[in-house]
Design a protein around this motif. Sequence first.
Motif, short mmCIF file in Angstrom:
data_model
loop_
_atom_site.label_atom_id
_atom_site.label_comp_id
_atom_site.label_asym_id
_atom_site.label_seq_id
_atom_site.Cartn_x
_atom_site.Cartn_y
_atom_site.Cartn_z
N THR A 262 0.84 -1.20 0.00
CA THR A 262 0.00 0.00 0.00
C THR A 262 0.88 1.25 0.00
N LEU A 263 1.94 1.23 0.79
CA LEU A 263 2.82 2.40 0.85
C LEU A 263 3.46 2.66 -0.51
N THR A 264 4.00 1.61 -1.11
CA THR A 264 4.64 1.75 -2.41
C THR A 264 3.64 2.23 -3.46
N PRO B 69 8.81 10.11 -1.08
CA PRO B 69 8.88 8.96 -2.00
C PRO B 69 10.06 8.05 -1.69
N ILE B 70 11.19 8.63 -1.28
CA ILE B 70 12.36 7.79 -0.98
C ILE B 70 12.06 6.87 0.21
N PHE B 71 11.50 7.45 1.28
CA PHE B 71 11.16 6.62 2.44
C PHE B 71 10.07 5.61 2.08
N GLY B 72 9.12 6.06 1.30
CA GLY B 72 8.00 5.19 0.95
C GLY B 72 8.43 4.00 0.11
N LEU B 73 9.41 4.24 -0.77
CA LEU B 73 9.82 3.16 -1.66
C LEU B 73 10.89 2.27 -1.06
#
Lengths: 301, 431
Positions: free
Chosen positions: A113-115, B129-133
Amino acid sequence: MGGNMKNKSWVTAVYVVVLVIASIVTIYPLLYTISIAFSPGEEYNIGVVPFTQKVTETSFNENGKLQMRVATKFGFSTRHFQELFEYDGYLDWIKNTFIVAIGVVLITICVCTLTAYVFSRFKFPMKKGMMLTILILQIFPTFIGMQAVYEIVVRVGGYNHLWALVLIYGSGNVPYNTWLIKSYLDTIPMSLDEAARIDGANHFKIFGTIIMPMLKPMIVFLGITSFTGPWVDFIYPKLILKPDNTTLGPGLLQLLGTGSTESHFTLFAAGALLVAVPFILVFIFGQSAMVTGLGAGAVKE
Amino acid sequence: MGTSIKLDGSSKKQVLGAACIFMGLAHIMYLKQYLKGVVLAAFELIFIILSPTIYENIRKLFALNGNLANPSRVRLIDGLFYIIIVAIFLVAYYLSIRNALDSYVECCLDGRLKSQKESMSGIAGKAFPIFGLAPAFILIVFFVVLPLLFSMLAAFTSYSNKDMIRFKWVGFKNFADMFGGNASWTESFAGVAIWTVIWGLMATVTCYLGGMILATVLYGAKLKAVPVFRSILILPYAIPSLLTVSVWTFILKSSDIGIINKTLISLHIIDANSTIQFLSGSNSMARVMCILVNMWVGIPYFMLLITGQMTAISADVYEAASIDGASKFQVFKSITLPLVVYQTAPLIIMSFTHNINNFGAVYYLTGGGPNTNAATSAGGTDIFISWIYKISTDQGNYYMGSVLAIFVFAVLAPFAIWNFTRTKSFKEGEL
């Protein structure tokens, strides 16, 4: 279709015939498995009609001579279930598999979900390349690289540990499910999260309080599908767990017997039944979530 | 650092130069984004400190002269790991240069450099986005990408379970053996290739048509019992295929234990000594069984999917049709069917690629047999993916399995790319 359109009676008859035949074909193997699981005898005694079995009766006839005849009788017993629970390891298989499955569900839901949120709502360099990579990766069963997975697991000290299995299954789930959730998120207008952003909410808060609730049906879908995997895989448990500390997949196959070991199909049937029943219940109650999930998988034009 | 730059866009070369010389230099010198600059510079510093290790490991990968203390397979994995590190570093370097230029352009537009506070809040937003990915990235790199690359490289070595320590690069020798050089491998390859394609097509078409028929019937039948039938018909999808397919193996057993043979014997249709060899006789019989059992397993998926599409069609469309006096059959033929086919057509392609790699449908039922070739372990119903598994586990012949994996990859990747290019987000250029 429109309520004012009624079927002609012969059309209804055709429908009923098709449904009945399809249902019989669907249910017969299942019914048979149930009957084997509950049979009092062994698999070679099973009768042709479910829940019957051949028994050899001995009796004395009028002349006082011993007589033997094979009769087919109705029979029912739970002894294979008792044997199963006494079978060395069965309860451990269940326990191990359950732990792994819960771990995989958590990893899959959190990571995917986060990705997917990042892919759906942010613009950043090389996004296209990453999406394409994910899409290409998801067509392969991860076991193609299993020798390397084994090496890596041994390196990080995960051999014969359940968490290694959780990481392997979790990673394998990420590509496809991320794509799935992203497609679903893309259909949800951004206005809600933009409004929250204007109100000063940060990304984590938006993700937790706005995106996650909207993803509820997809999370149910992810939960169901990722919980399933570990119960039936035998490749990875065989690779990284010792046979005396394994999960249900290799365990049940052990019951089926390989060339050298004895086959206990009655035990397998009982074990399979115990696994299948919860699955069936979950699917029946989760049907609408399944339809939503499958629909999102159909990346539409 | 009192270096200042002109904010009319003319200092672009200076910024670019500084950014290229060292990561983060432009951020510190010109853009006054000190924190970001320091983090970037530290990143490059770590890389430079690690570079001897990196060089050593990549050198070992190229040499691949393993010994007991440092086997070839470890060299292969370590080398790949450091190549991935280098790749990440290069990408990060490139992105830092781009970021410096973008920030410069932004500052030029604003006419002033950003204050410290502004750039900090910018970082918090842009770093998400960096932390999320990161979690997905780490998992995928270690457990999906690295193993896949490893297995691709193994195709060019002599890596097998008999030679795990000192194996060497052998160039394209394994490919030459597979595609013409070695008669038994080539023959097995041709057999498996043809069957894999036929299997993929048949498995997809039969399940799609079956699902379409059942969905239509469920949808059209105005019966109270429809939900009951639907629940029954969905069962094979609900139960894991390892279990159901294993049950089918039992049902189809050739001896009189097999339920079908047992039934036929008791009905006096066949003799107890001439039972039907469903899975262990001829290849074609076993193949037909694979397709039939796969129908049992796979039809419910399409049934569920198509039912979903049918119920999603707006009621207005039907109302309009019934006002125009369309018959029920006409409505189905010209509204329901075309809409459903249009929506699900892309899934047919996806299902084809899925079936090509449908390990369980074949392996659980037949184990790839019958008539398994002793030299190559390819059996009558083996598709590529089950053959790869058998080559790797039964034979321990990792390099040949890898050759096949690369081949399957080369064939299937275009399907994935095609599917990608027709998604909505790609078409609208939103990515």
